[in-house]
Design an enzyme around this catalytic site. Structure first.
Site, short mmCIF file in Angstrom:
data_model
loop_
_atom_site.label_atom_id
_atom_site.label_comp_id
_atom_site.label_asym_id
_atom_site.label_seq_id
_atom_site.Cartn_x
_atom_site.Cartn_y
_atom_site.Cartn_z
N LYS A 1 62.75 28.92 -99.57
CA LYS A 1 63.48 28.18 -98.53
C LYS A 1 62.63 27.09 -97.90
O LYS A 1 63.13 26.02 -97.59
CB LYS A 1 63.96 29.14 -97.44
CG LYS A 1 65.18 29.93 -97.84
CD LYS A 1 65.89 30.44 -96.61
CE LYS A 1 67.17 31.17 -96.97
NZ LYS A 1 67.77 31.82 -95.81
N LYS B 1 71.34 33.20 -108.88
CA LYS B 1 72.11 34.11 -108.03
C LYS B 1 73.36 33.40 -107.48
O LYS B 1 73.29 32.23 -107.15
CB LYS B 1 71.19 34.53 -106.86
CG LYS B 1 71.70 35.62 -105.99
CD LYS B 1 70.74 35.89 -104.85
CE LYS B 1 70.86 34.85 -103.77
NZ LYS B 1 70.22 35.19 -102.50
N LYS C 1 76.09 31.30 -101.27
CA LYS C 1 76.93 30.41 -100.46
C LYS C 1 76.29 29.03 -100.33
O LYS C 1 76.96 28.07 -99.97
CB LYS C 1 77.24 31.02 -99.09
CG LYS C 1 76.04 31.52 -98.32
CD LYS C 1 76.48 32.39 -97.13
CE LYS C 1 75.44 33.45 -96.81
NZ LYS C 1 75.91 34.57 -96.04
P1 TYM Z 1 72.33 37.59 -96.69
O1 TYM Z 1 73.16 37.20 -95.52
O2 TYM Z 1 71.73 36.53 -97.52
O3 TYM Z 1 73.16 38.52 -97.66
C1 TYM Z 1 73.82 39.69 -97.18
C2 TYM Z 1 73.80 40.78 -98.21
O4 TYM Z 1 74.43 40.34 -99.41
C3 TYM Z 1 73.57 40.56 -100.52
N1 TYM Z 1 73.79 39.50 -101.51
C4 TYM Z 1 74.01 39.73 -102.80
N2 TYM Z 1 74.09 40.87 -103.50
C5 TYM Z 1 74.32 40.77 -104.84
N3 TYM Z 1 74.48 39.58 -105.48
C6 TYM Z 1 74.39 38.40 -104.81
N4 TYM Z 1 74.55 37.24 -105.45
C7 TYM Z 1 74.14 38.45 -103.41
N5 TYM Z 1 74.02 37.50 -102.45
C8 TYM Z 1 73.79 38.16 -101.29
C9 TYM Z 1 72.17 40.50 -99.93
O5 TYM Z 1 71.23 41.16 -100.75
C10 TYM Z 1 72.38 41.20 -98.60
O6 TYM Z 1 72.32 42.61 -98.76
N6 TYM Z 1 68.01 38.99 -94.69
C11 TYM Z 1 69.35 39.43 -94.94
C12 TYM Z 1 70.09 39.81 -93.69
C13 TYM Z 1 69.42 40.85 -92.83
C14 TYM Z 1 69.30 42.22 -93.11
C15 TYM Z 1 68.63 42.79 -91.99
C16 TYM Z 1 69.69 43.01 -94.21
C17 TYM Z 1 68.85 40.63 -91.60
N7 TYM Z 1 68.38 41.80 -91.10
C18 TYM Z 1 68.33 44.16 -91.95
C19 TYM Z 1 69.38 44.38 -94.15
C20 TYM Z 1 68.73 44.93 -93.04
C21 TYM Z 1 70.10 38.27 -95.60
O7 TYM Z 1 69.76 37.14 -95.47
O8 TYM Z 1 71.21 38.64 -96.24
#
Ligand code: TYM
Length: 343
Positions: free
Chosen positions: A119, A202, A205
């Site tokens: 990022k 991957k 969004k």
């Molecule tokens: P974020 O918002 O990017 O994504 C949310 C969840 O969706 C999953 N995900 C995917 N899984 C499979 N294939 C994909 N293409 C895909 N894109 C996204 C992510 O693995 C995630 O589980 N840092 C985290 C948010 C967060 C969090 C936390 C998660 C903040 N605090 C504490 C768990 C526990 C994030 O950016 O997810």
């Protein structure tokens, strides 16, 4: 150290930084619902708005996206009575424990995070300090509940390892067994849903091509069209998982099918092995539409009454704080903060 005293508790979060994709749904939301419904865990799910602002967000859009994400959670099957559903900034103990963890985590640990490197890119000097500290706040999200299990997609694995490192270092530095060593739960066929245009990337969004992803708000025609146009190869589907090894696009579509139908990859191939994509893609499109259309309709219905969403989040914050306030208070005691005089 004994970790048995921690009750089984699930925490996970999603950023309200744009629309939900099929990757978020299969990698996270659907599995959140499954874990809620087993009844084996107390479940806490979160919109992580403080994480979203580590990169610039338009304020009105952020507010809208946060409510829409709450609607997405509920429409997907998160029951705000069974689970605690919250927005991160409404539970201040996340950020407060995040600061403590900023003082536990090491710069070197943060610098090794691949998501930071991706990022921030070559322009790390211009990235926000929050983006660098992002995983430390994430550890606080989890540990401020003493959560034991965290369902996520594959891309969050390294952040969860860091969460374990922070808990271990805190416990060690203060000679306590206070924070649990959390288990990541990265299971099922769709822990890494790939782009529909490029099987090595991957689904995300932030991909500039809308055709690369299925959005939870796409209508039936759009979903069917994107699947029809998804990149594939000219071979028929194999009858065993081994045959997908060097075929990332084919493997991705089979994984999506398996996750959505609650089947294993082997079961999908037992049914569809030998089929051409001309047959398999319409079957996948039908499945996706049947699965996603009711969710997007329900999301739209919920978004007609944002006051009700706000009430649900206020109630969630109240329930959450009954857990987080005592854990933060104990943390402060452990690290030597002077306690406020009781009124
Ligand atoms: P974020 O918002 O990017 O994504 C949310 C969840 O969706 C999953 N995900 C995917 N899984 C499979 N294939 C994909 N293409 C895909 N894109 C996204 C992510 O693995 C995630 O589980 N840092 C985290 C948010 C967060 C969090 C936390 C998660 C903040 N605090 C504490 C768990 C526990 C994030 O950016 O997810």
């Amino acid at each position: 150290m004994s970790q048995t005293r921690f009750a089984p508790r699930v925490f996970s979060g999603i950023q309200p930084s744009g629309g939900l994709t099929l990757g978020n749904y299969l990698g996270a939301l659907k599995r959140f619902v499954d874990m809620q419904d087993t009844g084996d865990f107390e479940t806490i799910y979160c919109m992580v708005d403080l994480h979203a602002i580590t990169v610039w967000q338009d304020p009105e859009k952020l507010r809208h996206n946060t409510r829409e994400l709450a609607a997405g959670f509920i429409a997907s099957g998160i029951d705000p009575e069974k689970s605690v559903l919250i927005n991160q900034s409404q539970v201040p103990e996340h950020a407060q424990l995040g600061w403590v963890f900023n003082c536990v985590a090491r710069m070197g640990w943060m610098g090794r995070m691949t998501q930071w490197k991706d990022k921030a890119g070559k322009n790390a000097e211009k990235a926000s300090l929050g983006l660098f500290a992002y995983p430390s706040l994430m550890a606080a999200d989890i540990l401020v509940y003493h959560a034991t299990h965290v369902p996520v997609g594959e891309d969050q694995k390294q952040h969860l390892e860091l969460t374990r490192d922070i808990a271990t270092k805190f416990n060690h530095d203060y000679g306590v067994d206070f924070f649990p060593i959390t288990e990541p739960v990265i299971e099922g066929a769709a822990t890494r849903v790939m782009s529909l245009r490029d099987g090595s990337k991957k689904m995300s969004k932030s991909d500039p091509s809308d055709a690369s992803r299925i959005n939870m708000t796409d209508d039936a025609d759009t979903i069917a069209k994107k699947i029809r146009k998804a990149k594939t190869d000219p071979e028929a589907l194999p009858s065993e998982a081994d045959g997908l090894k060097d075929r990332p696009e084919a493997r991705n579509l089979v994984n999506i099918y398996a996750a959505m139908a609650n089947m294993s990859v082997d079961q999908v191939l037992a049914e569809h092995g030998g089929a051409q994509f001309g047959t398999f893609k319409p079957a996948l499109a039908d499945l996706a539409v049947a699965h996603l259309a009711p969710i997007s309709t329900e999301m739209a219905r919920l978004m007609d009454d944002t006051a009700e969403i706000d009430r649900i989040l206020a109630r969630g914050a109240e329930r959450a704080r009954a857990i987080t306030a005592p854990i933060l208070k104990q943390t402060y005691e452990i690290i030597g903060m002077v306690a406020p005089v009781e009124a």
